[in-house]
Design a protein around this motif. Structure first.
Motif, mmCIF file in Angstrom:
data_model
loop_
_atom_site.group_PDB
_atom_site.id
_atom_site.type_symbol
_atom_site.label_atom_id
_atom_site.label_comp_id
_atom_site.label_asym_id
_atom_site.label_seq_id
_atom_site.Cartn_x
_atom_site.Cartn_y
_atom_site.Cartn_z
ATOM 1 N N CYS A 1 29.669 9.710 31.958
ATOM 2 C CA CYS A 1 30.263 10.808 32.727
ATOM 3 C C CYS A 1 29.869 12.161 32.145
ATOM 4 C CB CYS A 1 31.784 10.658 32.742
ATOM 5 S SG CYS A 1 32.383 9.297 33.774
ATOM 6 N N LEU A 2 29.814 12.260 30.829
ATOM 7 C CA LEU A 2 29.424 13.529 30.208
ATOM 8 C C LEU A 2 27.963 13.860 30.474
ATOM 9 C CD1 LEU A 2 31.287 13.366 26.772
ATOM 10 C CD2 LEU A 2 31.866 14.724 28.787
ATOM 11 N N VAL A 3 27.116 12.853 30.630
ATOM 12 C CA VAL A 3 25.701 13.100 30.937
ATOM 13 C C VAL A 3 25.549 13.787 32.294
ATOM 14 C CG1 VAL A 3 23.520 11.922 31.485
ATOM 15 C CG2 VAL A 3 24.787 11.300 29.442
ATOM 16 N N GLN A 4 26.510 13.607 33.199
ATOM 17 C CA GLN A 4 26.448 14.249 34.507
ATOM 18 C C GLN A 4 26.732 15.750 34.431
ATOM 19 O OE1 GLN A 4 25.757 12.462 37.481
ATOM 20 N NE2 GLN A 4 25.304 10.819 36.027
ATOM 21 N N VAL A 5 27.367 16.187 33.350
ATOM 22 C CA VAL A 5 27.850 17.567 33.269
ATOM 23 C C VAL A 5 26.729 18.606 33.394
ATOM 24 C CG1 VAL A 5 28.950 19.241 31.711
ATOM 25 C CG2 VAL A 5 29.974 16.973 32.059
ATOM 26 N N PRO A 6 25.568 18.461 32.731
ATOM 27 C CA PRO A 6 24.529 19.494 32.884
ATOM 28 C C PRO A 6 24.084 19.708 34.333
ATOM 29 C CG PRO A 6 24.043 18.109 30.991
ATOM 30 C CD PRO A 6 25.186 17.463 31.699
ATOM 31 N N VAL B 1 29.546 6.578 38.724
ATOM 32 C CA VAL B 1 29.557 7.746 37.847
ATOM 33 C C VAL B 1 28.785 8.896 38.499
ATOM 34 C CG1 VAL B 1 28.686 8.655 35.650
ATOM 35 C CG2 VAL B 1 29.890 6.464 35.710
ATOM 36 N N GLY B 2 27.630 8.573 39.087
ATOM 37 C CA GLY B 2 26.858 9.601 39.778
ATOM 38 C C GLY B 2 27.602 10.203 40.945
ATOM 39 N N LEU B 3 28.344 9.366 41.686
ATOM 40 C CA LEU B 3 29.123 9.879 42.810
ATOM 41 C C LEU B 3 30.225 10.811 42.324
ATOM 42 C CD1 LEU B 3 29.703 9.877 45.824
ATOM 43 C CD2 LEU B 3 31.086 7.816 45.511
ATOM 44 N N LEU B 4 30.885 10.453 41.220
ATOM 45 C CA LEU B 4 31.890 11.354 40.650
ATOM 46 C C LEU B 4 31.263 12.684 40.267
ATOM 47 C CD1 LEU B 4 33.941 8.939 38.330
ATOM 48 C CD2 LEU B 4 34.725 10.005 40.451
ATOM 49 N N ILE C 1 19.044 -0.962 46.737
ATOM 50 C CA ILE C 1 19.700 0.325 46.977
ATOM 51 C C ILE C 1 20.601 0.694 45.807
ATOM 52 C CG2 ILE C 1 21.397 1.494 48.425
ATOM 53 C CD1 ILE C 1 20.229 0.027 50.807
ATOM 54 N N ILE C 2 21.390 -0.279 45.342
ATOM 55 C CA ILE C 2 22.286 -0.005 44.217
ATOM 56 C C ILE C 2 21.488 0.319 42.970
ATOM 57 C CG2 ILE C 2 24.026 -1.028 42.701
ATOM 58 C CD1 ILE C 2 25.135 -2.489 45.100
ATOM 59 N N GLU C 3 20.365 -0.370 42.781
ATOM 60 C CA GLU C 3 19.536 -0.084 41.609
ATOM 61 C C GLU C 3 18.872 1.276 41.717
ATOM 62 O OE1 GLU C 3 16.945 -3.425 41.372
ATOM 63 O OE2 GLU C 3 18.384 -4.667 40.256
ATOM 64 N N ARG C 4 18.525 1.708 42.938
ATOM 65 C CA ARG C 4 17.983 3.061 43.087
ATOM 66 C C ARG C 4 19.042 4.101 42.748
ATOM 67 N NH1 ARG C 4 14.971 0.987 47.609
ATOM 68 N NH2 ARG C 4 16.604 1.602 49.076
ATOM 69 N N MET C 5 20.304 3.803 43.041
ATOM 70 C CA MET C 5 21.384 4.726 42.735
ATOM 71 C C MET C 5 21.786 4.672 41.266
ATOM 72 S SD MET C 5 23.884 4.158 46.039
ATOM 73 C CE MET C 5 25.038 5.439 45.501
ATOM 74 N N GLY C 6 21.799 3.456 40.682
ATOM 75 C CA GLY C 6 22.361 3.312 39.343
ATOM 76 C C GLY C 6 21.437 2.750 38.288
ATOM 77 N N PRO D 1 19.672 18.320 41.143
ATOM 78 C CA PRO D 1 19.627 18.187 39.678
ATOM 79 C C PRO D 1 20.050 16.798 39.206
ATOM 80 C CG PRO D 1 21.458 19.589 40.368
ATOM 81 C CD PRO D 1 20.607 19.364 41.571
ATOM 82 N N PHE D 2 20.840 16.104 40.019
ATOM 83 C CA PHE D 2 21.273 14.758 39.633
ATOM 84 C C PHE D 2 20.104 13.759 39.665
ATOM 85 C CE2 PHE D 2 25.034 16.888 41.271
ATOM 86 C CZ PHE D 2 25.953 16.636 40.266
ATOM 87 N N GLY D 3 19.044 14.069 40.406
ATOM 88 C CA GLY D 3 17.904 13.174 40.480
ATOM 89 C C GLY D 3 17.114 13.074 39.188
ATOM 90 N N HIS D 4 17.380 13.977 38.235
ATOM 91 C CA HIS D 4 16.626 13.990 36.978
ATOM 92 C C HIS D 4 17.370 13.294 35.840
ATOM 93 C CE1 HIS D 4 13.765 16.961 38.632
ATOM 94 N NE2 HIS D 4 14.825 17.464 39.237
ATOM 95 N N LEU D 5 18.638 12.931 36.047
ATOM 96 C CA LEU D 5 19.452 12.400 34.957
ATOM 97 C C LEU D 5 19.187 10.911 34.723
ATOM 98 C CD1 LEU D 5 22.877 14.087 35.785
ATOM 99 C CD2 LEU D 5 21.259 14.744 33.996
ATOM 100 N N PRO D 6 19.377 10.437 33.492
ATOM 101 C CA PRO D 6 19.263 8.992 33.237
ATOM 102 C C PRO D 6 20.411 8.236 33.894
ATOM 103 C CG PRO D 6 20.068 10.135 31.285
ATOM 104 C CD PRO D 6 19.669 11.205 32.262
#
Length: 538
Positions: free
Chosen positions: A440-445, A362-365, A343-348, A496-501
């Motif tokens: 954290c900046l990668v989450q911005v888009p 970071v994704g949760l933030l 589960i953690i690996e699917r999230m992170g 949109p968060f599902g597409h980020l690295p």
């Protein structure tokens, strides 16, 4: 003698009746206005709670694994600060531990929004003054608002109690009532705060700040003890929820704390409401002219939003530090449980459990930051529908300049709070700040994409603007419980968060970052074009 004493008593009763005249009509009107908001809030909170037993059973499938998890909480103070102590290793007990506190916080947010919407917001817009010209008692609006909050929390309590009855009827009822109790405590608290400020936005912010303080007190108390006996936990209404010990030899008398707090705060709110005029407050707005210079639309927007930016910045810094502290115990939490690791690996991402946990935080933030950008963008909606934008636009200020002033704060503020969240995360864990801040900046888009959607909806029509909350809530819901439920990636990609690295630790992919940034720019451009062409709300 009888007539002398009876007449004043009758006058008091008659006066009290007049004070509540029109309550039923206002309640029906409030419930009609909230016919989407209340079911949506109650449904989402209920879904989060009711999905937890299956998620836990998937990860901890045997009683031995659940017992081992409960034992780990005795030595992991950082996770206790976030979730609280474990009082039972049953599925019901672990559900109350894992989601109970968060459900109470969400119920409190729902309640304060309802109460402020039907009290201070109505007065600020001038609608309450028109209603008060009719057969409406002085305390009827406040009574209707509190009753609307009671209906919402009652529905939530029934949903939780009914949905978890299979885990134990008494525990399910205790948890449902405790979650509703937290909601009503903050509903009456919001009723008090609404008497002190003329701004509905400030009333929400102040009550939200009190909610945050209550959660911090609970976290500090839980981290210090393993059984919830700290005085700090007992001071916090959010802490009372865990003290009822649902599914673990319930303490029913704790419900009396909720009743007493609601009664006292409700009485104070009623007294304050009866001692001021409609539209006024005990802390009136400072008269003009405003200090400093407000020469541009951007400077006005900053003056209006600086309090919110400061609050979110401090909150993200503190949350990042808390998440960083939790990361230290991530390996102990996972242990040899392969399902938890998955589960953690699917999230992170699959880059080691510590990096994966950091990436998940970071994704949760980022997903929480989406709530900030939506609220900041929709300040345009509030200014327009409350008629405050019209005097500004009547001068030498175009619509685009006015809108761009608010959007600069919304989109720029996103970068600021994510950097502060990353700073707190890095300092809390003791990691190298560079990779964490970059993650954290990668989450911005992705956050900007949801902000762009809010701009588009508001530009098309003010009636569509609140739909942006639904998009942000869906992204948060998918990101939070999607990995635990093993939701297919095709569904996760609706966010949109599902597409980020997955960073830090994973491999950087620039394509989704660039594409999401382009999508955000396109949405903002189309939204501003639509805003320029349509009529303002009247």
């Amino acid at each position: 003698m009888t007539a002398t004493t009876t007449a004043p008593a009758f006058a008091v009763r008659a006066g009290g009746t007049r004070q509540l005249a029109g309550t039923g009509t206002l309640l029906r009107f409030a419930l009609r206005r909230d016919r989407v908001m209340i079911p949506l809030w109650a449904g989402v909170i209920g879904l989060l709670v009711l999905s937890m037993p299956n998620s836990l059973e998937t990860v901890y499938s045997t009683p031995a694994e659940r017992a081992d998890l409960a034992r780990q909480m005795l030595t992991n103070s950082s996770l206790r600060a976030m979730y609280g102590p474990v009082f039972s290793d049953s599925l019901g007990g672990l559900t109350a531990w894992r989601i109970g506190g968060f459900a109470g916080v969400f119920a409190a947010i729902m309640s304060l929004l309802i109460v402020v919407r039907h009290t201070r917001d109505e007065e600020e817009s001038g609608r309450q003054e028109m209603l008060s010209a009719g057969m409406v008692g002085r305390r009827a609006p406040l009574t209707a608002a509190l009753l609307a909050a009671f209906v919402a929390n009652g529905a939530l309590a029934l949903l939780i109690a009914g949905g978890l009855a299979g885990q134990g009827g008494a525990g399910a009822l205790a948890l449902g009532l405790a979650v509703a109790g937290v909601g009503m405590v903050f509903a009456t608290m919001a009723a008090i705060v609404a008497q002190f400020t003329e701004s509905a936005r400030l009333a929400k912010g102040l009550t939200g700040g009190l909610l945050g303080a209550a959660f911090v007190l609970k976290a500090a108390g839980d981290s210090a003890t393993t059984d919830g006996s700290s005085a700090l936990t007992w001071i916090s209404p959010v802490g009372w929820l865990e003290e009822i010990r649902a599914f673990a030899d319930e303490r029913w008398w704790v419900l009396l704390l909720f009743v007493a707090a609601c009664a006292v705060q409700g009485a104070v709110a009623y007294q304050l409401a009866g001692r001021r005029d409609v539209g006024m407050s005990f802390l009136p707005t400072r008269p003009g002219p405003a200090s400093g210079r407000l020469r541009t639309a951007g400077s006005l927007a900053w003056r209006l939003q600086r309090g919110g930016v400061l609050g979110w910045s401090l909150g993200f810094l503190a949350a990042g530090a808390a998440f960083g502290g939790m990361t230290k115990g991530a390996a102990d939490l996972v242990g040899d449980n392969d399902k938890t690791r998955e589960i953690i690996e699917r999230m992170g991402g699959q880059s080691g459990i510590t990096d994966a946990f950091l990436a998940a935080m970071v994704g949760l933030l980022g997903m929480v930051a989406a709530l900030y950008i939506v609220s900041s963008v929709l300040r345009l909606h509030g200014e327009e529908t409350s008629q405050r934008a019209e005097p500004v636009l009547a001068g030498a200020v175009g619509r685009l300049r006015w809108a761009c002033g608010h959007l600069a704060i919304a989109f720029g503020g996103t970068v600021l709070i994510m950097l502060l969240g990353g700073l707190g995360l890095g300092l809390g864990y003791g990691a190298d700040l560079g990779p964490v801040l970059g993650a954290c900046l990668v989450q911005v888009p992705a956050i900007w994409t949801l902000g762009g959607l809010a701009v588009l909806l508001h530009g098309l029509s003010p009636q569509l603007a609140p739909g942006a909350w639904g998009a942000a809530g869906l992204a948060l819901l998918l990101g939070w419980i999607g990995p635990a439920l093993n939701v297919p990636q095709a569904v996760m990609n609706f966010s949109p968060f599902g597409h980020l690295p997955k960073l830090p630790g994973g491999e950087m992919a620039w394509t989704p970052v660039v594409v999401l940034t382009g999508v955000a720019v396109g949405l903002v451009g189309v939204g501003l074009g639509a805003l320029r062409r349509r009529d303002l709300a009247s």
